[in-house]
Design a protein around this motif. Structure first.
Motif, PDB file in Angstrom:
ATOM      1  N   LYS A  57       0.844  -1.205   0.000  1.00 32.99           N
ATOM      2  CA  LYS A  57       0.000   0.000   0.000  1.00 32.99           C
ATOM      3  C   LYS A  57       0.872   1.246   0.000  1.00 32.99           C
ATOM      4  N   VAL A  58       1.877   1.235   0.898  1.00 33.58           N
ATOM      5  CA  VAL A  58       2.767   2.390   0.989  1.00 33.58           C
ATOM      6  C   VAL A  58       3.474   2.611  -0.343  1.00 33.58           C
ATOM      7  N   LEU A  59       3.981   1.511  -0.915  1.00 31.58           N
ATOM      8  CA  LEU A  59       4.711   1.617  -2.183  1.00 31.58           C
ATOM      9  C   LEU A  59       3.817   2.151  -3.285  1.00 31.58           C
ATOM     10  N   LYS A  60       2.585   1.659  -3.334  1.00 29.87           N
ATOM     11  CA  LYS A  60       1.664   2.045  -4.407  1.00 29.87           C
ATOM     12  C   LYS A  60       1.329   3.526  -4.300  1.00 29.87           C
ATOM     13  N   LYS A  61       1.004   3.969  -3.082  1.00 30.89           N
ATOM     14  CA  LYS A  61       0.695   5.379  -2.871  1.00 30.89           C
ATOM     15  C   LYS A  61       1.866   6.234  -3.314  1.00 30.89           C
ATOM     16  N   TYR A  62       3.041   5.731  -2.977  1.00 31.58           N
ATOM     17  CA  TYR A  62       4.260   6.459  -3.277  1.00 31.58           C
ATOM     18  C   TYR A  62       4.447   6.590  -4.784  1.00 31.58           C
ATOM     19  N   GLN A  63       4.169   5.477  -5.504  1.00 32.68           N
ATOM     20  CA  GLN A  63       4.368   5.502  -6.949  1.00 32.68           C
ATOM     21  C   GLN A  63       3.329   6.359  -7.654  1.00 32.68           C
TER      22      GLN A  63
END
Lengths: 290, 255, 283
Positions: free
Chosen positions: A282-288
């Protein structure tokens, strides 16, 4: 039309292949659940929360997984103490400070580290780190939570470095230029601009690394001493959830309470790593998305 | 807007969407047979999207949909039961950036005929020679047919791609800015080639080079922000356009 | 000036931390190579173990590992490649695709011992294979599946879209396009990924612990339903379970070295091939 049929069949086959991943994950949950479930009726779920894990006894066997959980938590916490600074600093060094030549030298080492089998790391721990810890801290045995934690940190470092490095490298040059143009030094720029901008990626990297740490089996089985007791002392022997399954499953009678209890431990393990993984994604996706 | 009694391609009230973003608005247009029709307009005006509607290349982009009709010889190419493969065989395409396959020159041109079932070597050789001849590149490559196509120059690569498209014997040739990445000399060769090809093929060419449109096309359509603003004889468009917007664009006031 | 000095100190601290990792990796490899090298001879590699592994060689463990890894690749490679082809070439955005991606990420995070538990429950007990090569290979194959899918996807995505469009525009079907004009250029990358998978499968212990590995079995397997010894498990046994663990130290180091060499050779080959193909196929 014949062509069309062939296309459809091939597509169906590819869909089937791609679905196997879903199928396997479902099967894993199903089988863990199926083999753990009898524990709820006999001896009952509350037994799991006992503070003692005594799987073999002449009086009464007790399957409280609390000591196993605290064991895993302690070892993981110790690993984090080493993993986070070394992982993040390593990533910063490789992506922001190292010269081209240094990068070419450092990266293969990280890749080699990622490739070393856990049993070999455990073996190294047993042979070398074990006696080092014992001598330095003047203990009876070097087989402690600390020894395990250090080795686990080492194992997870490549994961943390490679994902953090991606996050740091993808911080736009314009941010850094802006900071440097304002007269900030390179180090100030890294500390106040680059790292904060890459923070979500770094956090995700750490979480994925922690997932590896909690799930790692052989190292802890070999070097933490395997005493199933609740302790927060890094110099104590502890027993993690993974090590318990690995050590006991081989000797347990199929269908016994002990057998079901070990599957319960497996479920806890699966859920914890699954949760960590999901949050990290989730964190990675939001970040991307940004 | 010019109309033709017997158009090769008929577009009726075409709307096109990328997801929720509309890219083409209510476009109706006739494309005449064996003529060159140029599509001009500023970048992002929808001319390439429109071109890719004609061989259903937009189908491969995720999340697109359309309303309205595109007919070739009165057959709705988006209708039920239309064989896309057969359609794309009839409607060849040349891309903006030349995209030879990383195979030999021979294999590049043979690719199309082979997938359509031609196995006979003599027949294949014949098709390949004819296609390369028609694309005006035969003399340059006939002695090195087994060399990798990537070793050709940019202009040669683009003519090879034209030969590759011709090898499946299409009726219509779509060209998406075929000369935009080429030097002036190669561009001139491609333009000569287009003039030759229109004897046998219906050609639709996207270009943002207005001189090129004026030089090679018989008819010109001006697109702006997803709308077809004006469509007429190339002469008319470039000398006395009916609509102010067209004139502004032609005279270089914007775009 | 003061600021400069403190910055310099911090630089050096960071540098020392980074190189400490390198040092530790070097130390581990060096230690095992130096102490394992004397054992590395034909008798050890091609010989059978004697006296529950305290003497003799490790051939059955090497052969066992080769069998297990081959089996795992045989299952995981086609599955992984086909999954990747579906995901890059066919899948449209939607629930099904999201579910597949979620499953792959989940699978990549499952602890290896849980794979072991699962493999035991499904293959050893439910299917009744018993502890066997087939049970171990399947378990390992599920474990390396995400690695193979992810690297195969990367290889496919590296093939430029223009090659697909060019082929489709000539009237090729989607599968013809993939088969003739995408796969040939993606295959090297896909195999590179699977070599990484092999390296992982060869070194893993926990999944085979419960599904196949034999403590001491000084003969070669005769069918896929046999138990086998395997290098990582053999090392574990010699190092922790052996009654004379201290006496068999050279055996332990020898086994560790052979295992390390096998895994590192696979990994370094994959790393080398990856950079080679990246240079070769620059579009």
């Amino acid at each position: 039309m014949k062509d069309n049929l062939k296309e459809i069949i091939i597509k169906k086959m590819l869909v089937a292949a791609a679905s196997t991943s879903i199928f396997i994950v479902l099967l894993i949950f199903l089988f863990l659940g199926k083999e753990a479930l009898p524990f709820i009726t006999e001896p009952g779920l509350s037994e799991l929360f006992d503070s003692r894990w005594i799987p073999v006894s002449f009086q009464k066997e007790i399957f409280g997984i609390i000591p196993l959980i605290t064991g895993s938590v302690l070892v993981t916490a110790i690993a984090a103490v080493f993993l986070i600074p070394f992982g993040v600093i390593g990533a910063i060094y490789i992506s922001e400070i190292a010269t081209f030549f240094e990068k070419e030298l450092l990266k293969p080492f990280i890749e080699i580290l990622a490739g070393i089998p856990s049993v070999v790391i455990g073996f190294f721990g047993l042979m070398i780190l074990n006696s080092m810890v014992k001598d330095i801290f003047d203990l009876n045995t070097g087989l402690t939570a600390l020894t395990g934690g250090i080795l686990l940190a080492l194992m997870a470092i490549p994961t943390v470095i490679s994902i953090s490095e991606d996050a740091i490298t993808s911080v736009p040059w314009s941010y850094k230029e802006a900071s440097l143009a304002l007269g900030a030094s390179k180090l100030q720029t890294i500390w106040r601009v680059t790292v904060p901008a890459a923070l979500p990626g770094i956090i995700a990297a750490i979480m994925l690394g922690m997932g590896r740490v909690i799930g790692e089996t052989m190292v802890v089985l070999m070097v933490t001493g395997n005493a199933a007791k609740i302790s927060w002392n890094p110099f104590d022997s502890v027993r993690t959830m993974t090590a318990t399954i690995a050590a006991e499953m081989g000797e347990v009678a199929f269908g016994s309470i002990h057998y079901h209890a070990l599957f319960c431990v497996g479920i806890v393990l699966m859920l914890v790593t699954f949760g960590l993984n999901m949050i990290a994604q989730k964190v990675l996706k939001k970040y991307q998305m940004r | 807007m010019v109309k033709f009694t017997n158009p090769k391609i008929t577009i009726e009230k075409l709307d096109f969407y990328y997801g929720s973003v509309q890219a083409l608005f209510d476009i109706s247009m006739h494309v005449p047979e064996k003529k060159v029709t140029a599509l001009i307009g500023p970048s992002g005006c929808g001319k390439s999207t429109f071109l890719r509607m004609i061989n259903r290349m937009n189908d491969i982009i995720d999340g697109t949909h359309h309303k309205g009709k595109v007919c070739i010889d009165d057959q709705d190419i988006y209708g039920d039961g239309v064989d896309i493969v057969a359609l794309r065989k009839r409607v060849g395409m040349v891309f903006q950036k030349s995209n030879p396959f990383p195979k030999s020159i021979f294999e590049n041109v043979a690719y199309g005929p082979r997938i359509h079932g031609i196995k006979d070597k003599a027949k294949l050789d014949d098709i390949i020679e004819r296609s390369l001849n028609n694309a005006a590149i035969w003399d340059e490559v006939k002695d090195r047919m087994d060399k990798n196509a990537m070793s050709l120059s940019g202009g040669q690569q683009q003519r090879l791609c034209i030969a590759r498209a011709l090898a499946v014997e299409p009726e219509i040739l779509l060209m998406d800015e075929p000369a935009s990445a080429l030097d002036p000399k190669s561009t001139a060769r491609i333009e000569d080639l287009i003039n030759e090809l229109k004897k046998n093929y219906t050609i639709v060419i996207v270009t943002h080079n207005m001189q090129q449109a004026a030089r090679v096309s018989d008819y010109t359509a001006f697109f702006y922000e997803g709308n077809l603003v004006e469509f007429d004889h190339t002469n008319t468009i470039f000398t006395k356009p009916n609509i102010k917007q067209t004139e502004d664009y032609i005279t270089g006031r914007f775009g | 000036m003061n600021k400069n000095i403190s910055e310099n100190i911090i630089y050096w601290l960071i540098r020392i931390a980074a190189y400490l990792i390198v040092f530790v990796v070097g130390y581990i490899v060096f230690d095992i190579v130096i102490k394992g090298l004397p054992k590395l001879n034909m008798d050890f590699i091609m010989g059978f173990p004697r006296r529950s592994g305290s003497e003799g060689g490790i051939l059955p463990a090497i052969v066992g590992t080769i069998y297990l890894v081959s089996g795992a690749i045989l299952v995981a490679l086609p599955l992984g490649m086909f999954s990747a082809i579906y995901l890059t070439e066919y899948a449209r955005q939607g629930r099904f695709t999201r579910m597949i991606r979620l499953a792959i990420v989940t699978l990549a995070g499952v602890p290896s011992i849980v794979f072991g538990l699962f493999g035991m429950g499904l293959f050893v007990i439910f299917f009744g294979f018993g502890a066997s090569i087939i049970a171990g290979s399947f378990t390992l194959s599920f474990m390396i599946l995400p690695t193979i899918i992810v690297s195969s996807e990367e290889a496919l995505q590296a093939v430029p879209q223009s090659l697909r469009e060019g082929s489709l525009a000539l009237g090729a079907t989607q599968w013809q396009t993939i088969y003739k004009n995408v796969l040939p250029y993606a295959l090297p990358g896909m195999f590179t990924g699977s070599i990484l998978g092999i390296g992982r499968a060869a070194g893993e212990t926990a999944p085979i612990l419960l599904t196949v590995a034999a403590f001491y079995l000084p003969r070669l397997p005769s069918s896929i339903f046999d138990q086998v010894m395997a290098l990582p498990y053999h090392l574990y046994v010699l190092a922790t379970q052996h009654p004379e663990a201290d006496k068999v130290l050279p055996m332990q180091y020898g086994t560790a070295l052979v295992l390390l060499l096998i895994v590192l050779i696979f990994n370094l080959t994959a790393i080398f091939l990856r950079s080679y193909f990246r240079k070769k196929y620059k579009w």
